[in-house]
Design a protein around this motif. Structure first.
Motif, PDB file in Angstrom:
ATOM      1  N   ALA A 104       0.878  -1.171   0.000  1.00 42.44           N
ATOM      2  CA  ALA A 104       0.000   0.000   0.000  1.00 42.44           C
ATOM      3  C   ALA A 104       0.914   1.220   0.000  1.00 42.44           C
ATOM      4  O   ALA A 104       1.759   1.365   0.884  1.00 42.44           O
ATOM      5  CB  ALA A 104      -0.912  -0.003   1.215  1.00 42.44           C
ATOM      6  N   ALA A 105       0.752   2.077  -0.989  1.00 36.85           N
ATOM      7  CA  ALA A 105       1.658   3.217  -1.161  1.00 36.85           C
ATOM      8  C   ALA A 105       1.038   4.499  -0.640  1.00 36.85           C
ATOM      9  O   ALA A 105      -0.138   4.786  -0.907  1.00 36.85           O
ATOM     10  CB  ALA A 105       1.999   3.389  -2.639  1.00 36.85           C
ATOM     11  N   ALA A 106       1.837   5.275   0.068  1.00 36.07           N
ATOM     12  CA  ALA A 106       1.449   6.639   0.392  1.00 36.07           C
ATOM     13  C   ALA A 106       1.429   7.419  -0.919  1.00 36.07           C
ATOM     14  O   ALA A 106       2.171   7.108  -1.861  1.00 36.07           O
ATOM     15  CB  ALA A 106       2.450   7.247   1.370  1.00 36.07           C
ATOM     16  N   ASP A 135      -8.672   1.668  -2.096  1.00 33.14           N
ATOM     17  CA  ASP A 135      -8.722   1.565  -3.557  1.00 33.14           C
ATOM     18  C   ASP A 135      -7.815   2.635  -4.165  1.00 33.14           C
ATOM     19  O   ASP A 135      -7.830   3.800  -3.758  1.00 33.14           O
ATOM     20  CB  ASP A 135     -10.151   1.754  -4.076  1.00 33.14           C
ATOM     21  N   GLY A 136      -7.008   2.242  -5.116  1.00 33.02           N
ATOM     22  CA  GLY A 136      -6.106   3.171  -5.794  1.00 33.02           C
ATOM     23  C   GLY A 136      -4.736   3.312  -5.147  1.00 33.02           C
ATOM     24  O   GLY A 136      -3.829   3.860  -5.752  1.00 33.02           O
ATOM     25  N   GLY A 179      -9.841  -6.729 -11.293  1.00 26.37           N
ATOM     26  CA  GLY A 179     -10.658  -7.644 -10.506  1.00 26.37           C
ATOM     27  C   GLY A 179     -10.573  -7.330  -9.022  1.00 26.37           C
ATOM     28  O   GLY A 179      -9.799  -6.476  -8.583  1.00 26.37           O
ATOM     29  N   PRO A 180     -11.363  -8.036  -8.220  1.00 22.84           N
ATOM     30  CA  PRO A 180     -11.317  -7.827  -6.776  1.00 22.84           C
ATOM     31  C   PRO A 180     -10.064  -8.441  -6.154  1.00 22.84           C
ATOM     32  O   PRO A 180      -9.557  -9.461  -6.619  1.00 22.84           O
ATOM     33  CB  PRO A 180     -12.584  -8.529  -6.263  1.00 22.84           C
ATOM     34  N   LEU A 181      -9.570  -7.798  -5.115  1.00 25.89           N
ATOM     35  CA  LEU A 181      -8.417  -8.265  -4.353  1.00 25.89           C
ATOM     36  C   LEU A 181      -8.784  -8.223  -2.880  1.00 25.89           C
ATOM     37  O   LEU A 181      -9.269  -7.198  -2.387  1.00 25.89           O
ATOM     38  CB  LEU A 181      -7.201  -7.381  -4.624  1.00 25.89           C
ATOM     39  N   SER A 229     -10.887  -3.336  -3.545  1.00 25.91           N
ATOM     40  CA  SER A 229     -10.133  -4.001  -2.481  1.00 25.91           C
ATOM     41  C   SER A 229     -11.068  -4.325  -1.317  1.00 25.91           C
ATOM     42  O   SER A 229     -12.027  -3.607  -1.054  1.00 25.91           O
ATOM     43  CB  SER A 229      -8.980  -3.122  -2.001  1.00 25.91           C
ATOM     44  N   SER A 230     -10.735  -5.422  -0.634  1.00 26.68           N
ATOM     45  CA  SER A 230     -11.523  -5.859   0.524  1.00 26.68           C
ATOM     46  C   SER A 230     -10.602  -6.581   1.488  1.00 26.68           C
ATOM     47  O   SER A 230      -9.448  -6.873   1.186  1.00 26.68           O
ATOM     48  CB  SER A 230     -12.637  -6.824   0.089  1.00 26.68           C
TER      49      SER A 230
END
Length: 175
Positions: A111-113, A147-148, A163-165, A132-133
């Protein structure tokens, strides 16, 4: 100089030094849960002489995608001391971590800042465009706020980026 080692190989006296580096690099926004997420995996430590100036870790997580549970090398706690930035230390940390991901996992993820998006994209990490979930205590729950901000490094799988992750549950920030 770079040193790559598992958490179990870190000297106990180094742990508070690492924590201080992360606290300062994240301007005090590095929680106890964030610290816990950075432990139990492989660390890349960058030194300038005897001074620790950079850190990152890869920990194993399970991500669900395309009907499969993917053994994922999840990147945590990437930081470079403020006075040592813009000298390639972050790239050195990431090169070591990417090597760990490529040798031990089917997928890398992080996960990026917002201020690090260009850095990761420039290294070949791909932005996840799909929803995302998290697989939480009450089942699958959406994590729209993430998300993003998610990036993956495909190794042995070619995921559908639209797709979903779904990530596994943990305390604190799930991504």
């Amino acid at each position: 100089m770079i040193r790559v080692t598992h958490t179990s190989g870190l000297e106990p006296s180094l742990l508070p030094v690492l924590r201080q580096l992360l606290d300062e690099a994240f301007d005090g926004d590095f929680s106890d849960d964030d610290w816990d997420h950075s432990l139990g995996g492989v660390h890349a430590l960058v030194y300038d002489g005897a001074d620790l100036v950079g850190h990152g870790a890869v920990v194993q997580r399970r991500l669900l995608h395309g009907g499969k549970s993917l053994r994922t090398g999840y990147v945590e706690g990437v930081a470079v001391r403020a006075d040592a930035r813009r000298r390639g230390h972050g790239a050195t940390v990431m090169a070591a971590l990417e090597d760990v991901v490529r040798r031990g996992y089917v997928l890398g993820a992080l996960a990026a800042a917002e201020d690090a998006v260009a850095f990761y994209a420039g290294r070949g990490w791909l932005r996840w465009r799909g929803p995302s979930s998290v697989l939480g205590p009450r089942g699958v729950e959406r994590t729209e706020d993430d998300d993003g901000a998610l990036f993956v490094l495909p190794v042995a799988v070619r995921p559908d980026l639209d797709g979903p992750l779904v990530c596994d549950w943990r305390d604190g920030d799930v991504w």
